[in-house]
Design a protein around this motif. Structure first.
Motif, PDB file in Angstrom:
ATOM      1  N   THR A  32       0.843  -1.197   0.000  1.00 33.71           N
ATOM      2  CA  THR A  32       0.000   0.000   0.000  1.00 33.71           C
ATOM      3  C   THR A  32       0.874   1.241   0.000  1.00 33.71           C
ATOM      4  O   THR A  32       2.096   1.150  -0.002  1.00 33.71           O
ATOM      5  CB  THR A  32      -0.910   0.026   1.245  1.00 33.71           C
ATOM      6  N   GLY A  33       0.258   2.385   0.056  1.00 33.68           N
ATOM      7  CA  GLY A  33       1.001   3.635   0.144  1.00 33.68           C
ATOM      8  C   GLY A  33       1.263   4.243  -1.220  1.00 33.68           C
ATOM      9  O   GLY A  33       0.993   3.640  -2.255  1.00 33.68           O
ATOM     10  N   PRO A  34       1.806   5.435  -1.227  1.00 34.43           N
ATOM     11  CA  PRO A  34       2.012   6.160  -2.482  1.00 34.43           C
ATOM     12  C   PRO A  34       3.049   5.512  -3.398  1.00 34.43           C
ATOM     13  O   PRO A  34       3.018   5.697  -4.603  1.00 34.43           O
ATOM     14  CB  PRO A  34       2.473   7.545  -2.030  1.00 34.43           C
ATOM     15  N   ASP A  35       3.981   4.730  -2.866  1.00 36.52           N
ATOM     16  CA  ASP A  35       5.030   4.121  -3.688  1.00 36.52           C
ATOM     17  C   ASP A  35       4.586   2.825  -4.356  1.00 36.52           C
ATOM     18  O   ASP A  35       5.255   2.327  -5.240  1.00 36.52           O
ATOM     19  CB  ASP A  35       6.271   3.841  -2.841  1.00 36.52           C
ATOM     20  N   ALA A  36       3.474   2.242  -3.901  1.00 36.99           N
ATOM     21  CA  ALA A  36       3.026   0.969  -4.462  1.00 36.99           C
ATOM     22  C   ALA A  36       2.410   1.201  -5.832  1.00 36.99           C
ATOM     23  O   ALA A  36       1.654   2.135  -6.044  1.00 36.99           O
ATOM     24  CB  ALA A  36       2.014   0.322  -3.531  1.00 36.99           C
ATOM     25  N   THR A  37       2.767   0.345  -6.759  1.00 32.44           N
ATOM     26  CA  THR A  37       2.203   0.438  -8.103  1.00 32.44           C
ATOM     27  C   THR A  37       1.229  -0.701  -8.303  1.00 32.44           C
ATOM     28  O   THR A  37       1.222  -1.683  -7.560  1.00 32.44           O
ATOM     29  CB  THR A  37       3.316   0.352  -9.170  1.00 32.44           C
ATOM     30  N   SER A  38       0.382  -0.596  -9.311  1.00 32.37           N
ATOM     31  CA  SER A  38      -0.622  -1.631  -9.545  1.00 32.37           C
ATOM     32  C   SER A  38       0.024  -2.973  -9.872  1.00 32.37           C
ATOM     33  O   SER A  38      -0.573  -4.016  -9.685  1.00 32.37           O
ATOM     34  CB  SER A  38      -1.557  -1.204 -10.670  1.00 32.37           C
ATOM     35  N   GLY A  39       1.250  -2.995 -10.367  1.00 31.37           N
ATOM     36  CA  GLY A  39       1.925  -4.245 -10.688  1.00 31.37           C
ATOM     37  C   GLY A  39       2.308  -5.059  -9.464  1.00 31.37           C
ATOM     38  O   GLY A  39       2.540  -6.258  -9.560  1.00 31.37           O
ATOM     39  N   LEU A  40       2.378  -4.437  -8.273  1.00 30.85           N
ATOM     40  CA  LEU A  40       2.742  -5.160  -7.059  1.00 30.85           C
ATOM     41  C   LEU A  40       1.593  -6.004  -6.537  1.00 30.85           C
ATOM     42  O   LEU A  40       1.808  -6.992  -5.849  1.00 30.85           O
ATOM     43  CB  LEU A  40       3.183  -4.187  -5.961  1.00 30.85           C
ATOM     44  N   ASN A  41       0.360  -5.614  -6.805  1.00 30.17           N
ATOM     45  CA  ASN A  41      -0.810  -6.296  -6.277  1.00 30.17           C
ATOM     46  C   ASN A  41      -1.722  -6.746  -7.413  1.00 30.17           C
ATOM     47  O   ASN A  41      -2.681  -6.064  -7.735  1.00 30.17           O
ATOM     48  CB  ASN A  41      -1.591  -5.370  -5.333  1.00 30.17           C
ATOM     49  N   PRO A  42      -1.469  -7.872  -8.013  1.00 34.18           N
ATOM     50  CA  PRO A  42      -2.368  -8.345  -9.059  1.00 34.18           C
ATOM     51  C   PRO A  42      -3.776  -8.540  -8.496  1.00 34.18           C
ATOM     52  O   PRO A  42      -3.939  -8.959  -7.357  1.00 34.18           O
ATOM     53  CB  PRO A  42      -1.769  -9.678  -9.495  1.00 34.18           C
ATOM     54  N   ASP A  43      -4.785  -8.235  -9.304  1.00 34.55           N
ATOM     55  CA  ASP A  43      -6.176  -8.316  -8.840  1.00 34.55           C
ATOM     56  C   ASP A  43      -6.576  -9.739  -8.452  1.00 34.55           C
ATOM     57  O   ASP A  43      -7.381  -9.936  -7.564  1.00 34.55           O
ATOM     58  CB  ASP A  43      -7.126  -7.792  -9.916  1.00 34.55           C
ATOM     59  N   ALA A  44      -6.045 -10.727  -9.136  1.00 37.43           N
ATOM     60  CA  ALA A  44      -6.460 -12.106  -8.884  1.00 37.43           C
ATOM     61  C   ALA A  44      -5.498 -12.861  -7.976  1.00 37.43           C
ATOM     62  O   ALA A  44      -5.499 -14.079  -7.959  1.00 37.43           O
ATOM     63  CB  ALA A  44      -6.603 -12.843 -10.206  1.00 37.43           C
ATOM     64  N   ALA A  45      -4.659 -12.144  -7.247  1.00 42.04           N
ATOM     65  CA  ALA A  45      -3.688 -12.828  -6.376  1.00 42.04           C
ATOM     66  C   ALA A  45      -4.444 -13.585  -5.284  1.00 42.04           C
ATOM     67  O   ALA A  45      -5.271 -13.013  -4.583  1.00 42.04           O
ATOM     68  CB  ALA A  45      -2.736 -11.822  -5.752  1.00 42.04           C
ATOM     69  N   PRO A  46      -4.180 -14.886  -5.139  1.00 41.22           N
ATOM     70  CA  PRO A  46      -4.891 -15.664  -4.114  1.00 41.22           C
ATOM     71  C   PRO A  46      -4.353 -15.361  -2.720  1.00 41.22           C
ATOM     72  O   PRO A  46      -3.195 -14.975  -2.555  1.00 41.22           O
ATOM     73  CB  PRO A  46      -4.594 -17.111  -4.506  1.00 41.22           C
TER      74      PRO A  46
END
Length: 140
Positions: free
Chosen positions: A99-113
């Motif tokens: 999380t936070g301002p430095d996190a990019t969408s690539g770090l948290n895939p939507d379908a990550a189990p």
């Protein structure tokens, strides 16, 4: 020696027996109201969350047996922080999100189990958090 009439002797003895019976009944009633003995505290599982990255993380523990969407525990960790949790033993689903301002969408895939873990009483666990770009120590 003069003896008292029979009626007078019987009344005090009946009152004495009734008083003793009432006292015994009151003691038993109070003992029943005290309820069962308090259960012994159960041992917990210790989980240490270690953030090895420069990102902020949110980690949530969900009890697998519960259908509720509420997390049993939720922790927000800043960059390079560690925190210890004491959780009840059992099966959990664990969700870790950068999380936070430095996190990019690539770090948290939507379908990550979510990860599934079984925590046992009296054990200590370490949950490391990081990315492929994380260094063990902060860069220059």
């Amino acid at each position: 020696m003069r003896t008292p009439p029979a009626g007078r002797i019987a009344v005090p003895s009946v009152l004495m027996v009734a008083t003793r019976g009432a006292t015994a009944g009151a003691v038993l009633a109070l003992a029943a109201c005290a309820g069962p003995a308090k259960p012994r505290p159960t041992a917990t599982a210790a989980v240490t969350l270690e953030n090895h990255s420069d990102y902020e993380w949110r980690v949530e523990f969900f009890e697998r047996a519960e259908a509720k969407a509420d997390a049993a525990a939720r922790v927000e960790l800043g960059a390079r922080q560690s925190r210890r949790l004491d959780l009840a033993p059992g099966a959990y689903r664990v969700r870790s999100l950068a999380t936070g301002p430095d996190a990019t969408s690539g770090l948290n895939p939507d379908a990550a189990p979510d990860a599934e873990v079984l925590l046992r009483a009296g054990r200590t666990y370490v949950w490391p958090l990081g990315t492929l770009l994380s260094a063990e120590s902060p860069g220059p």
